[in-house]
Structures are given as structure tokens and as C-alpha cells.
Motif scaffolding. Structure first.
Motif, PDB file in Angstrom:
ATOM      1  N   VAL A 157      32.050 -42.948  10.869  1.00  0.00           N
ATOM      2  CA  VAL A 157      32.583 -44.294  11.089  1.00  0.00           C
ATOM      3  C   VAL A 157      33.633 -44.633  10.035  1.00  0.00           C
ATOM      4  O   VAL A 157      34.699 -45.182  10.353  1.00  0.00           O
ATOM      5  CB  VAL A 157      31.442 -45.335  11.082  1.00  0.00           C
ATOM      6  CG1 VAL A 157      32.005 -46.749  11.038  1.00  0.00           C
ATOM      7  CG2 VAL A 157      30.574 -45.171  12.319  1.00  0.00           C
ATOM      8  N   THR A 158      33.359 -44.311   8.782  1.00  0.00           N
ATOM      9  CA  THR A 158      34.354 -44.598   7.734  1.00  0.00           C
ATOM     10  C   THR A 158      35.627 -43.777   7.946  1.00  0.00           C
ATOM     11  O   THR A 158      36.732 -44.271   7.715  1.00  0.00           O
ATOM     12  CB  THR A 158      33.781 -44.315   6.335  1.00  0.00           C
ATOM     13  OG1 THR A 158      33.279 -42.975   6.264  1.00  0.00           O
ATOM     14  CG2 THR A 158      32.659 -45.287   6.008  1.00  0.00           C
ATOM     15  N   LEU A 159      35.463 -42.543   8.396  1.00  0.00           N
ATOM     16  CA  LEU A 159      36.637 -41.712   8.680  1.00  0.00           C
ATOM     17  C   LEU A 159      37.460 -42.307   9.814  1.00  0.00           C
ATOM     18  O   LEU A 159      38.696 -42.354   9.751  1.00  0.00           O
ATOM     19  CB  LEU A 159      36.191 -40.294   9.037  1.00  0.00           C
ATOM     20  CG  LEU A 159      37.301 -39.300   9.423  1.00  0.00           C
ATOM     21  CD1 LEU A 159      38.276 -39.113   8.272  1.00  0.00           C
ATOM     22  CD2 LEU A 159      36.702 -37.959   9.846  1.00  0.00           C
ATOM     23  N   MET A 160      36.797 -42.801  10.852  1.00  0.00           N
ATOM     24  CA  MET A 160      37.503 -43.395  11.986  1.00  0.00           C
ATOM     25  C   MET A 160      38.212 -44.684  11.582  1.00  0.00           C
ATOM     26  O   MET A 160      39.334 -44.955  12.029  1.00  0.00           O
ATOM     27  CB  MET A 160      36.517 -43.675  13.129  1.00  0.00           C
ATOM     28  CG  MET A 160      35.958 -42.422  13.796  1.00  0.00           C
ATOM     29  SD  MET A 160      37.253 -41.333  14.478  1.00  0.00           S
ATOM     30  CE  MET A 160      37.379 -40.083  13.195  1.00  0.00           C
ATOM     31  N   ALA A 207      52.693 -44.304   3.657  1.00  0.00           N
ATOM     32  CA  ALA A 207      51.530 -44.027   4.503  1.00  0.00           C
ATOM     33  C   ALA A 207      50.729 -42.817   4.027  1.00  0.00           C
ATOM     34  O   ALA A 207      49.561 -42.674   4.385  1.00  0.00           O
ATOM     35  CB  ALA A 207      51.983 -43.805   5.951  1.00  0.00           C
ATOM     36  N   THR A 208      51.339 -41.960   3.224  1.00  0.00           N
ATOM     37  CA  THR A 208      50.634 -40.780   2.708  1.00  0.00           C
ATOM     38  C   THR A 208      49.342 -41.176   2.012  1.00  0.00           C
ATOM     39  O   THR A 208      48.326 -40.465   2.093  1.00  0.00           O
ATOM     40  CB  THR A 208      51.529 -40.015   1.715  1.00  0.00           C
ATOM     41  OG1 THR A 208      52.747 -39.658   2.363  1.00  0.00           O
ATOM     42  CG2 THR A 208      50.837 -38.762   1.208  1.00  0.00           C
ATOM     43  N   PHE A 209      49.352 -42.316   1.348  1.00  0.00           N
ATOM     44  CA  PHE A 209      48.193 -42.749   0.575  1.00  0.00           C
ATOM     45  C   PHE A 209      47.055 -43.249   1.460  1.00  0.00           C
ATOM     46  O   PHE A 209      45.979 -43.561   0.953  1.00  0.00           O
ATOM     47  CB  PHE A 209      48.600 -43.828  -0.426  1.00  0.00           C
ATOM     48  CG  PHE A 209      49.570 -43.334  -1.462  1.00  0.00           C
ATOM     49  CD1 PHE A 209      49.143 -42.560  -2.518  1.00  0.00           C
ATOM     50  CD2 PHE A 209      50.927 -43.621  -1.362  1.00  0.00           C
ATOM     51  CE1 PHE A 209      50.026 -42.083  -3.475  1.00  0.00           C
ATOM     52  CE2 PHE A 209      51.821 -43.155  -2.309  1.00  0.00           C
ATOM     53  CZ  PHE A 209      51.376 -42.379  -3.365  1.00  0.00           C
ATOM     54  N   ALA A 210      47.300 -43.348   2.762  1.00  0.00           N
ATOM     55  CA  ALA A 210      46.241 -43.722   3.699  1.00  0.00           C
ATOM     56  C   ALA A 210      45.725 -42.514   4.473  1.00  0.00           C
ATOM     57  O   ALA A 210      44.861 -42.654   5.343  1.00  0.00           O
ATOM     58  CB  ALA A 210      46.750 -44.785   4.675  1.00  0.00           C
ATOM     59  N   SER A 211      46.263 -41.328   4.177  1.00  0.00           N
ATOM     60  CA  SER A 211      45.892 -40.130   4.928  1.00  0.00           C
ATOM     61  C   SER A 211      44.543 -39.577   4.487  1.00  0.00           C
ATOM     62  O   SER A 211      43.982 -39.986   3.474  1.00  0.00           O
ATOM     63  CB  SER A 211      46.974 -39.058   4.767  1.00  0.00           C
ATOM     64  OG  SER A 211      47.088 -38.668   3.411  1.00  0.00           O
ATOM     65  N   VAL A 212      44.050 -38.610   5.252  1.00  0.00           N
ATOM     66  CA  VAL A 212      42.723 -38.043   5.002  1.00  0.00           C
ATOM     67  C   VAL A 212      42.618 -37.430   3.613  1.00  0.00           C
ATOM     68  O   VAL A 212      41.582 -37.549   2.949  1.00  0.00           O
ATOM     69  CB  VAL A 212      42.386 -36.974   6.073  1.00  0.00           C
ATOM     70  CG1 VAL A 212      41.082 -36.262   5.729  1.00  0.00           C
ATOM     71  CG2 VAL A 212      42.284 -37.624   7.446  1.00  0.00           C
ATOM     72  N   GLN A 213      43.692 -36.785   3.156  1.00  0.00           N
ATOM     73  CA  GLN A 213      43.604 -36.116   1.863  1.00  0.00           C
ATOM     74  C   GLN A 213      43.317 -37.090   0.728  1.00  0.00           C
ATOM     75  O   GLN A 213      42.639 -36.752  -0.241  1.00  0.00           O
ATOM     76  CB  GLN A 213      44.877 -35.328   1.554  1.00  0.00           C
ATOM     77  CG  GLN A 213      46.109 -36.178   1.283  1.00  0.00           C
ATOM     78  CD  GLN A 213      47.322 -35.328   0.983  1.00  0.00           C
ATOM     79  OE1 GLN A 213      47.413 -34.196   1.435  1.00  0.00           O
ATOM     80  NE2 GLN A 213      48.265 -35.863   0.232  1.00  0.00           N
ATOM     81  N   TYR A 214      43.793 -38.323   0.846  1.00  0.00           N
ATOM     82  CA  TYR A 214      43.517 -39.314  -0.194  1.00  0.00           C
ATOM     83  C   TYR A 214      42.126 -39.932  -0.047  1.00  0.00           C
ATOM     84  O   TYR A 214      41.706 -40.701  -0.904  1.00  0.00           O
ATOM     85  CB  TYR A 214      44.611 -40.390  -0.225  1.00  0.00           C
ATOM     86  CG  TYR A 214      45.718 -40.017  -1.177  1.00  0.00           C
ATOM     87  CD1 TYR A 214      45.669 -40.380  -2.514  1.00  0.00           C
ATOM     88  CD2 TYR A 214      46.788 -39.241  -0.756  1.00  0.00           C
ATOM     89  CE1 TYR A 214      46.663 -40.004  -3.401  1.00  0.00           C
ATOM     90  CE2 TYR A 214      47.790 -38.848  -1.631  1.00  0.00           C
ATOM     91  CZ  TYR A 214      47.714 -39.240  -2.957  1.00  0.00           C
ATOM     92  OH  TYR A 214      48.698 -38.854  -3.836  1.00  0.00           O
ATOM     93  N   SER A 215      41.431 -39.606   1.022  1.00  0.00           N
ATOM     94  CA  SER A 215      40.002 -39.921   1.119  1.00  0.00           C
ATOM     95  C   SER A 215      39.166 -38.801   0.525  1.00  0.00           C
ATOM     96  O   SER A 215      38.071 -39.037   0.023  1.00  0.00           O
ATOM     97  CB  SER A 215      39.605 -40.140   2.582  1.00  0.00           C
ATOM     98  OG  SER A 215      40.133 -41.342   3.094  1.00  0.00           O
ATOM     99  N   ILE A 216      39.682 -37.575   0.585  1.00  0.00           N
ATOM    100  CA  ILE A 216      38.973 -36.424   0.040  1.00  0.00           C
ATOM    101  C   ILE A 216      39.120 -36.338  -1.471  1.00  0.00           C
ATOM    102  O   ILE A 216      38.179 -35.946  -2.179  1.00  0.00           O
ATOM    103  CB  ILE A 216      39.470 -35.120   0.704  1.00  0.00           C
ATOM    104  CG1 ILE A 216      39.263 -35.173   2.215  1.00  0.00           C
ATOM    105  CG2 ILE A 216      38.772 -33.901   0.110  1.00  0.00           C
ATOM    106  CD1 ILE A 216      37.817 -35.359   2.629  1.00  0.00           C
ATOM    107  N   PHE A 217      40.286 -36.710  -1.994  1.00  0.00           N
ATOM    108  CA  PHE A 217      40.535 -36.596  -3.429  1.00  0.00           C
ATOM    109  C   PHE A 217      39.471 -37.282  -4.293  1.00  0.00           C
ATOM    110  O   PHE A 217      38.944 -36.666  -5.225  1.00  0.00           O
ATOM    111  CB  PHE A 217      41.931 -37.133  -3.778  1.00  0.00           C
ATOM    112  CG  PHE A 217      43.035 -36.167  -3.503  1.00  0.00           C
ATOM    113  CD1 PHE A 217      42.824 -34.795  -3.549  1.00  0.00           C
ATOM    114  CD2 PHE A 217      44.316 -36.620  -3.198  1.00  0.00           C
ATOM    115  CE1 PHE A 217      43.848 -33.892  -3.291  1.00  0.00           C
ATOM    116  CE2 PHE A 217      45.347 -35.724  -2.939  1.00  0.00           C
ATOM    117  CZ  PHE A 217      45.110 -34.363  -2.987  1.00  0.00           C
TER     118      PHE A 217
END
Length: 314
Positions: free
Chosen positions: A115-118, A235-245
Motif C-alpha cells: 500500500v505504501t509503495l502504491m 520528480a526523481t526524488f519521488a521515485s522508487v529508488q528514493y524509497s529504497i535509499f
């Protein structure tokens, strides 16, 4: 000396050490450390949710981006000065935290992660969809002339470093104090055994909701500070990689430790920085380091220090 006194001295020592480094490091490393402190603040926010409460989020970039775009759009189109715009950035992240908390906390375990990923992907797509204002992947620059606070130029390397230190110190001391009072103890109890915590009469949903709110607000403050101090919103800062970091930084530094996010952010930043100098496969090296740490230091760097030598470590 009591554990709380040792903890207080440790945190003051870390802050004092970072202050001294401001005047001893080269310009290159001074700039790097300013960036690291802002990112470590982001990781501190993530640590509140994951390290202390035991809720694994895969979409924390949405809070970082909410703070960044809240500030950036307020300055770009609202004509706000940095301080009110910074408050708008934090408020934007806090409002998003409330929405996510109310909806995502109806799920548990893997469902919460999904859910958080979505939610994060939805925020990312919204940023792209409204590209006329957000400029999408290209992003936009906050002019140097607008980045002035009380006559201080935030583009000046020394001022920027001290501002990043102030942000990091505030987040560090707030979370350290939070873990010493009953609220923080309940969060740890929820992480260890949610059912037993509920049986003892604590409102588990309320505590988890507040954890999401605090975590999202701190992460949003980091995002707003990043946009303000480094002058870019994208928008890069809203991408998945910035959730993984932040997950990587917290795991490497030690989940559930107050200074683990800083240690993890420093370790990963310089590992990527140096390895990218001699290979394009620098993420492979970073992944290898993570695998080795998971195999031989499962609690993370500071977690292992606490387990082996310093049980008082907060």
C-alpha cells in the motif's frame, strides 16, 4: 553514569564533531557532508517508522517529495520567502502522512508495504501528470536570490552546512528524547509484540498513526531542506529508488539506533562516491557491501556495536 546521561553526551558529541568538521574539511567533503546530513535526517524519519515501530514502508519518498514540492511550489508560484515555504513543505508532508496513516494502517505486514509503495507511485505519477507546474523529470531550480533567510545566503557553503547541521541536530535530539519517554517505549513494544502491547491496554493504532505522522513530517522537513539548500526540485526524488535509499541507510547503520541513520548514510554515500570513480557498476559494489553486512552484522554497524560492546547505546 546512567544510560540516559551517556546517550545525551553521545548525541552532543556527534553534533559537536560535525560542527568542528565544518571548519576542517575541504570544500568538496564539506559539501558532501551537508548533503549527507539532510539525507540522514530523511533516514531518521524513516527509522522512527521502521526501526522503532517495526513498520516497513516501501514508499517513503512520497513524504520527502511532498516536503520538497510543498516548499518549491510555494516559492516558485506563491512568491513565499523560504521560512513560510519551509513550513508549507512540512505541512504538506504531514497532511499526506495523515491520509496514508489512516488508510495504510488498515493493513498489516506485506500488505502495508504494498500500500505504501502504491501511494508513493501515485504521488510520482501525479508529479509527472502536472508537469506544467512541477516540470516533471526535468524539475526546476529555485533561484539563488530567493534562497535568503534573515540576510543569510543559503547558497554559501558554510551557511548551507550549518543549516543542514541545525536540521539534523533537531531531528536527532527530538527522536532521541522521544525514545526515552513512554510514547517511544510503546512504539518499541509494538515492534516487539503488537498483540501483547494491545492486551496491556495501549491504543496500538493511535501510536502507529502518530509514528507515521512523525516519520512523514521529519522526512518532509528533510525534503524541503534539500530543495532549499541545494536549489533543485525534481520528480526523481519521488521515485522508487528514493524509497529504497533510507531503508538501506537504516539497515546499514543499525535499525532502532539513533545515530545509525547517519552512519549508514555516510557509509553508503562514500562507498558509491568512491566506487563510481573506477567502475560504472558501483551499485553492484553497494549491493555486495549490503549482503556482507546482512551476513556478518545483521543488526547493522551501530546495532552490532551496541550488541557486542555498548549495550547502553541508544
Amino acid at each position: 553514569m546512567s544510560p540516559s546521561a551517556r546517550s545525551f553526551l553521545l548525541h552532543l558529541g556527534v553534533i559537536a564533531g560535525l560542527f568542528v568538521l565544518c571548519f576542517t574539511l575541504s570544500d568538496y567533503h564539506q559539501g558532501n557532508l551537508a548533503r549527507i546530513m539532510v539525507l540522514a535526517t530523511y533516514a531518521i524519519g524513516y527509522n522512527v517508522l521502521f526501526g522503532y515501530t517495526g513498520l516497513l514502508s516501501l514508499g517513503h519518498a512520497m513524504f520527502f517529495a511532498a516536503g520538497m514540492y510543498g516548499l518549491g511550489l510555494a516559492m516558485q508560484y506563491g512568491g513565499m520567502s523560504p521560512v513560510p515555504a519551509f513550513a508549507v513543505g512540512i505541512l504538506t508532508a504531514a497532511v499526506l502522512s495523515v491520509v496514508v496513516g489512516v488508510l495504510a494502517l488498515r493493513t498489516i505486514g506485506v500488505a502495508f508495504m504494498i500500500v505504501t509503495l502504491m501511494f508513493a507511485q501515485s504521488v510520482f505519477l501525479i508529479i509527472l501528470y502536472f508537469g506544467t507546474w512541477t516540470r516533471g523529470d526535468e524539475g526546476f531550480v529555485i533561484p539563488q536570490a530567493a534562497r535568503q533567510v534573515l540576510g543569510m545566503d543559503l547558497t554559501d557553503p558554510l551557511i548551507r552546512y550549518l543549516a543542514a547541521l541545525l536540521l539534523f541536530s533537531s531531528a536527532l535530539l527530538i527522536t532521541a528524547r522521544m525514545m526515552q519517554v513512554r510514547f517511544g517505549r510503546v512504539l518499541i513494544a509494538v515492534r516487539e509484540n503488537e498483540e501483547r502491547t494491545q492486551m496491556l491496554g495501549y491504543d496500538v493504532f493511535r501510536h502507529k498513526f502518530l509514528a507515521v505522522l512523525i516519520s512523514g513530517s521529519i522526512s518532509g522537513a528533510a525534503g524541503a531542506a534539500y530543495g532549499l539548500l541545494f536549489g533543485y526540485v525534481g520528480a526523481t526524488f519521488a521515485s522508487v529508488q528514493y524509497s529504497i535509499f533510507p531503508l538501506l541507510w537504516v539497515l546499514l547503520g543499525g535499525a532502532g539506533t539513533t545515530i545509525g541513520p547517519l552512519v549508514g548514510a555516510v557509509f553508503m554515500f562514500y562507498l558509491i562516491d568512491y566506487s563510481s570513480g573506477f567502475t560504472n557498476a558501483y551499485m553492484l559494489i553497494a549491493g555486495l557491501a549490503l549482503v556482507l553486512l546482512v551476513l556478518f552484522a545483521r543488526a547493522g554497524i551501530m546495532g552490532e556495536v551496541r550488541r557486542r560492546w555498548a549495550p547502553w547505546l541508544p
